[in-house]
Structure formats: structure tokens, C-alpha cells
Design a protein around this motif. Sequence first.
Motif, PDB file in Angstrom:
ATOM      1  N   ALA A  20       4.532   0.769   1.426  1.00  0.00           N
ATOM      2  CA  ALA A  20       4.776  -0.149   2.535  1.00  0.00           C
ATOM      3  C   ALA A  20       4.459  -1.571   2.085  1.00  0.00           C
ATOM      4  CB  ALA A  20       3.924   0.224   3.736  1.00  0.00           C
ATOM      5  N   ASN A  21       5.330  -2.511   2.423  1.00  0.00           N
ATOM      6  CA  ASN A  21       5.137  -3.921   2.118  1.00  0.00           C
ATOM      7  C   ASN A  21       4.995  -4.692   3.430  1.00  0.00           C
ATOM      8  OD1 ASN A  21       6.076  -3.683  -0.880  1.00  0.00           O
ATOM      9  ND2 ASN A  21       7.744  -2.798   0.298  1.00  0.00           N
ATOM     10  N   TYR A  22       3.983  -5.540   3.498  1.00  0.00           N
ATOM     11  CA  TYR A  22       3.736  -6.286   4.729  1.00  0.00           C
ATOM     12  C   TYR A  22       3.600  -7.766   4.417  1.00  0.00           C
ATOM     13  CZ  TYR A  22       1.324  -8.131   8.838  1.00  0.00           C
ATOM     14  OH  TYR A  22       0.974  -8.882   9.930  1.00  0.00           O
ATOM     15  N   VAL A  57       0.847  -1.180   0.000  1.00  0.00           N
ATOM     16  CA  VAL A  57       0.000   0.000   0.000  1.00  0.00           C
ATOM     17  C   VAL A  57       0.888   1.238   0.000  1.00  0.00           C
ATOM     18  CG1 VAL A  57      -1.801   1.273   1.237  1.00  0.00           C
ATOM     19  CG2 VAL A  57      -1.772  -1.226   1.308  1.00  0.00           C
ATOM     20  N   GLY A  58       0.553   2.227  -0.797  1.00  0.00           N
ATOM     21  CA  GLY A  58       1.355   3.448  -0.794  1.00  0.00           C
ATOM     22  C   GLY A  58       0.772   4.505  -1.712  1.00  0.00           C
ATOM     23  N   ALA A  59       1.635   5.417  -2.106  1.00  0.00           N
ATOM     24  CA  ALA A  59       1.192   6.555  -2.913  1.00  0.00           C
ATOM     25  C   ALA A  59       2.337   7.047  -3.768  1.00  0.00           C
ATOM     26  CB  ALA A  59       0.695   7.683  -2.007  1.00  0.00           C
ATOM     27  N   ASP A  60       1.980   7.668  -4.881  1.00  0.00           N
ATOM     28  CA  ASP A  60       2.973   8.397  -5.671  1.00  0.00           C
ATOM     29  C   ASP A  60       2.397   9.759  -6.038  1.00  0.00           C
ATOM     30  OD1 ASP A  60       1.801   8.401  -8.492  1.00  0.00           O
ATOM     31  OD2 ASP A  60       1.887   6.252  -8.133  1.00  0.00           O
ATOM     32  N   TRP A  61       3.276  10.726  -6.104  1.00  0.00           N
ATOM     33  CA  TRP A  61       2.900  12.107  -6.419  1.00  0.00           C
ATOM     34  C   TRP A  61       3.700  12.548  -7.623  1.00  0.00           C
ATOM     35  CZ3 TRP A  61       5.488  16.992  -6.158  1.00  0.00           C
ATOM     36  CH2 TRP A  61       4.631  18.103  -6.277  1.00  0.00           C
TER      37      TRP A  61
END
Length: 887
Positions: free
Chosen positions: A800-802, A785-789
Amino acid sequence: MKTNTLRHAVSIAMLVAATGTAEPTRAQKAAADTSPAPRAAVTGSPIDTDIDLPAGTLAAALDALGKQSELRMDYPPALVEGKQSRAVHGRMSWRDALGRLLQGSGLVYRQAGDTRIVIVRVPDSAASAPRSAANDAATTASTATPAAAQLATVTVTGTRIRGGSTPSPVVSIGSEQIQQEGFSDLGEVIRSVPQNFSGGQNPGVLSGNLAGAGNANQNLTGGSSLNLRGLGADATLTLLNGRRMTYGGFTQAVDISAIPVEAVDRIEIVADGASAIYGSDAVGGVGNVILKRDYDGVTVGSRFGTATQGGMTTREYNATAGTTWSTGGLIATYKDASVDPIYSSQRSYTSQLVDPATLYPGSDLRSGLLSVHQSLGDFAELRLDALSTTRDQLFSYNYKGVVSRATPHTTTTLISPSLEFWLPGDWSLTLSATSGQSEHHEYLVQTITASGAAALTDACYCNTSHSYELGAEGPLFALPGGDARLAAGIGYRDNGFRDVDHVTAADTFRGSEGTRFAYAEFNLPLIGADQPVRGVQRLDVTAAVRGEDYSTFGGVTTPKLGLLYDPNMDFTLKASWGKSFKAPTLFEQNYAQNAYLFSPSSFGGVGYPAGATVLVLDGGNKQLTPERADTRSVSLAFHPEALRELEAELSWFRIDYRDRVIQPIANSSQALNNPIYAPFVDTAPTAQVQADVLANAETLYNYVGAPYDPSKVAAIIYTQYANTAQQRIQGVDLSGSYRFQLGQGALTLRGATSWLDSSQQTVAGGPAYALSGTLFNPPKISSRVGADWKREGFTASLFANYRSGVTNRIDGIKSASFTTFDAALRYAIGPRDDALSGLEFALTLENLLDRDPPLYRVTSPLYVAAYDSTNYSPIGRFVSVSVSKHW
């Protein structure tokens, strides 16, 4: 302003509630389309008309089609710059003509009013793809269903119907996303996908099978293989532009990382049974690597990186060139990459290992790819894809005083020509062929530390494959929702495998197999957006069946049924049921049976008298039959009309897998102390039983330092391949994405979470035991889960990797979970009039917080690393910088 802020807050809350995201499924709006537009059916030229479009630039062809069909074609000029189109002539609908123009261009269209068509890019992801059409080979831009809720031109893997739909969820990762998240090869890409297990054939998996988990889980060729749902690399089918790639090594894995990422347009993954569409191996699903079709100019680049704890120093150089002309185009890439090994002495948690021992192999990779397409007038197109790669490795390990140093060399080649004919009535006929081979030369020197005596292994695992296929696709008859379409074909495929011992100059064993196949697939759009049916925006039924006849074990037939239902513009429900299968590998069938004499301690035995031994029978089985599975999936996609940038999808799946071909004792170090292996251990072997074992074995290898004595054999362990296991795999995938303006840039939130519950019953009537969540098997929960701008040429991303912890069956202790963070910064200068034009810089940080893998307690600490290398990485923080320039 407050309204927009509230809308974004609500959207983000909905996305978080869906827990992380899969990849975006909707194409971004064209630059000129800045406000929502009604999705009315286009009324311009609704019936067939005479179309006359000469070959030339795509821009000119779109403009000409607009005039001939009385439609307004909207597109940013930069979007079609440098792209060519083929000639399109004949009587057809504007949809068919536009589909042919956009075929393979990486572009799709959206209906945005009564007479307005908006041209956009293929979305970076089609994880839920409720508005996408589907095909298995290349970008197709046509539609048979004018449903307002569809981007009816997106290609997704999982169907052969041009303009059809797949009832299975699809994950698609485009080249832009690959760049934004800092992935350097397709191996890194697939290891980031929660539905994929990083065990199987991957460079981070410890070599020599010392940690257990069976032959299928170890590094052999140094490549990376898809392993969906943890079913094994041989139960996931890997395609290149819709064509099968060659198996590598002996585990029937395919090295997806050999494909230069610079040539990749996107990779599409269907984590659902697909044997009815593609045949054997597609039990866990299928991954299709789709290459870029049009590329203009030359780009050269380099990348340097290292692990901050030591080792893994990486040097990479690549070049990509391409051009287009009025009737075709080509792209060519070359990559040269070298990686230094990580030694156990460079990590504090493996300092107990005896040097030299590698945790990650050193490697040198050289890979080249060529893809060419050429139109032959306005009736056909010729395409050729060719791949060649070589990889050298260095790894070593120490097993009870025997030092093994391996320097394997692997070469892989593939060539795949195809010829597509465009026939009257929107039918097409495709003739294709593929030829490939992979030769893995295993150079291994084993030295006994005490005496200095050495033994040499010089062998080749040699694979060959050839396939030929003739297929047709087109409309059958009209239905209320559009044309019913059929895809059908026949073909032949053969595989060969040899285990060559270069020391004795003889084939240890060899096997071959021929397969004839035929398939048919239907897409039936029963209800479309134009029908006034309350509560139904779209209703499609799909059906497929495939038959394969093998020269080794006979025939297999696999059906699949699917349903796609849009109750309104905001939701799509998909459901599928089917049967899949995997043919036993040639290694599993033909591997020579041998006997081995060991001490009980090598298999976890304790309390045995001095001098006691165990006899092991290992090898192949020519009586193996196909593995078979029933697969089901249901997914609900949410794509609100009021928030076009928001996507979310919830999917449930189940696989009932039977007659699995396994080595019944996957972890040999637990053979004598783990009760799940008891059915395959004879603890009171008679002299006659021992004699029978030795009679079936070609050779007896003695590793106890004393002559074989039947009276001292305390047990016989049977590890040869057999159709024994039954497995049940089920779980839930949750995904989503949301894109919105933040400041002067665009922020995209995306991610995916997968919960997996799998178990195995090794013998009929025996107890079932958990697979997922246990050592050397997939974790229960995986997530990214994450984001890019992005603002103009600048991009920043943080993900983030879980991975949840896994339980050691021996002591029942569960390891800690493993959470890492990856960050990437990228700046592209873009076209200018000076020397800086086309320059691009990137900084990537993997495992930003330098997290070490969680540990477990091992019984033989001198030669086994105390972490699960199939789930957790020893690399630690890895920092890389890259620079490239485009002319």
C-alpha cells in the motif's frame, strides 16, 4: 507451535506499532544455520598469521582459509557457485583475508561461535544497518571491529572507511526486492521510497512548467531523478558504484532510470547530509547504485503493459550476459523500451484541456551498460564501468491558443575506470577517473491555432563532466574496540554546460567550472564487544572533513561528526551533525537575462484596466554563492537478539538550509495574487526602473499583441535566480521489517513511513510559509507498507502506498489523500534438464483499485491540469506481464 505463534504475533504487533517498515537490514541465515547461535567472538587465529590463497574459485579459497586459520567456514554450495576469488598472500588476520576474499562478491560473513563463520548474502536492505560495515563504492567484506553485534562486512553508502560504520540511517533496496515488488526501472524504485519526493525531474511531472512549482519541477529529459526531502534534484547526489554521474538537462538532475535495472545489485540511499564525504549536492542526501559484480550466463526477457484507462502501452526487451574467470568477470546489459503517451482526452478529470495535451510523455529508451573487473596478480584490481543511453520523447500542451509539440532527444554516456592497489598493513590505494556527457536536444514546434503560424525551437542543453581522484584507506593505530582507520584523498572535477541554439547556429550561453578537493575521514572504535564495560556493547566515533575550491566562487569546507552506540545486543543509537553545501548550477549562473511582456491575467492578476501589461525580468546571476546547510540526525534501531528476523528504526532529522538559490516566484500563475511573492513584484514601476530592466535584458519578448508602452505597465515581476531563501526541514522516519515462516514459505512484512515538516522564508525578515503539505511540494506524510511471500520459485507481494493531501495556498483547500495498492506475482522455474529450465514469469498490477489523483481548483482550466503531478499520478491501474529465460 503455540510459542512460535505467540512470538510471531508479538513481533507483528511491534512492527505495526512502529508503523510500516523500511527494508530488512540483516542477512538471512545460511540454509544450514537453522537455529540461533551464540555470537561469541571467534578465537581462531586472533592475530596476524601467514595467509597463502591462490586465485581460483571462491569455494576453494574459503576452504583453504578455514584450514589455515583453524576456522569452520559454513556456506550453502549454491551460494558461492560460479564465484571467483582473487589471490590473497601475506601476513594478516583471518578477518582481513576473508574480507579480501568476499570483496565485491555480494556476500558477507557472520560470527557464529568460537570457531564457526557463516557466509551469507548481503541483505536486501540496510535501512538501519546496525551490524553493518560501510563503504561508498562497492561491496566490501572486511572488518576492523570484531563486535559480536555486527555483520561486520556489509557495504553501505555514507563512508569511505573499509569496514567502517556510518552514523546516518541507510535505506538499501536489493535486486531481489526489486523483482519481488515488480519494479521495472530505478525510477519506479525511488518513487516508492517515502523519503523521496516524486517532483523535480520525473516523466509524470507535467511539461512546460504550466502548473507552476518552478523550473526544477517539470519533465525535461524524460528521466527520473532522486529528490530527497523535496529539496530538489540538484540537492541530492547520485552515484554509480560510488562515482558521480553526469548532470542532465538544465536543472542539474541525474537520470537514475537510465541504468538498466537488470545490472543493479542494489541501490543505497542516505537521507542525511553527506557533503563532508562526497562534496557538493549531497544536502538532502546521496543515492548510490551498486552494480552486480559476478554474473554467469545469458538472460533475455520482455515485458508488455498498459494502463486500463488508456495510454501508457509499454513494450520492453532486455538482455543480460556475464561471465567470470579465475581473476575477474564482467556483466553487460541492454534494454530497449517504448511507452505510448497518455493524452488528456483519455482521462475524465482532464477533459477540459485543449487537445493535444499529454499527461505522461511517450518515450523510446535504449540503454546499455558494461562492468568489468580484473585482478592484476595479488596486488591490484582494475575495474571499468561504462554506460550509454538514448531517449526520445513525445509530449504536447496547449497554452492559450498556442499548441506546443516537443520531440526531444537525450543521449548520456559515462565511462569510469579505477585501479585499486592492495598494500601491506591492510592499506589500499585507489586511482579513479570518470568522464561523462549528456546532450538534451529540445525540438519544439509551437503553432498559433488561430493563424497557423509556427515557430521552431531547436536547442541543446549540453553537459560535460570529468573527475580524477586518488584515495587511500587503512588502519592507523589500535584502540580498545579495534583499529582506528583513515580514508583520505585528493582530486579534481570540472563541469561544463552549453545552451546551443541550432536555429541560429550559436551558443545562447555557456559556462564552465573547475573544482579541486581534498578529504579525510576517521573511524575510531573506542569500545568493542570484548571490553568489559557495563552498558556498552560498542562505541564508535566518526569524523570527516572535506574542502573544495571552485574556480567560480572560491572555497567551501564541510565537516561531519558521528556517534554509534550499542548499549546491548538489541539496540543501536546513531547520531550525526554536519555541514553540507550545493554549488549554484551553471544554468543558474549563466542563463541569459531576458524581459517578457505579458497581460496581468497570465500571472493571476484581476481587476486591471484594459490594455494593462506586466514586465517580467528572468534569467541567471553570475554573483550567486553556494547554498549552505547544517544537518542533524538521530536514530534508534531495534534488532532484538531473541528475534533476529525483526528490525525497526526510528529516525529524526533536521536541515537548516540557507542562501538557497531559487526563482523567488516559483508559481508564476500566482505572482500577482499570492502575498508571499509581494517582495518580488513592483506594483508602481517608474519609467526609469523599466528602462533599467530593459537595459539589463538581452531581448524583450512581447506576448500581448500590442507595442510596448511604459505607461501601461502595471507591475514588474522579478524572477531571476538569487540567493534569497532560508529553509527549515525536519521530520521523522519510522521503518521496520519482520520475516517468519508461513506455511511452507517465508512471509516478510516491511515498509516505511516519513513525516516531513518544511518551511521557507523567502527574504530576511519576511514571513515563513509552509512548503511540505502544500501544492507542488512534498506531502506531510508518505508511506509504503506491505508484505511479500516466497515459496521456492513463487513470490507474491502486496503493498500500500499513501500520500497525504496537499493544500492550495490560493483558496486554502486541502486535497484528498492518495492511497494505492500494488501487487506482483512471480514464478521462476529454475534450473532443469528440459526446455523450461530458466524460465521466469511475472504479473504486476500497479494502482490495483484504479484510483484517480485528487483534484484541486485551478484558475485557468483550459491549459492547467487540475491535479498535482509532482505528487499524484494520472496513470491509474497499470497491468504488465513479463517473461524471461536464463541460460
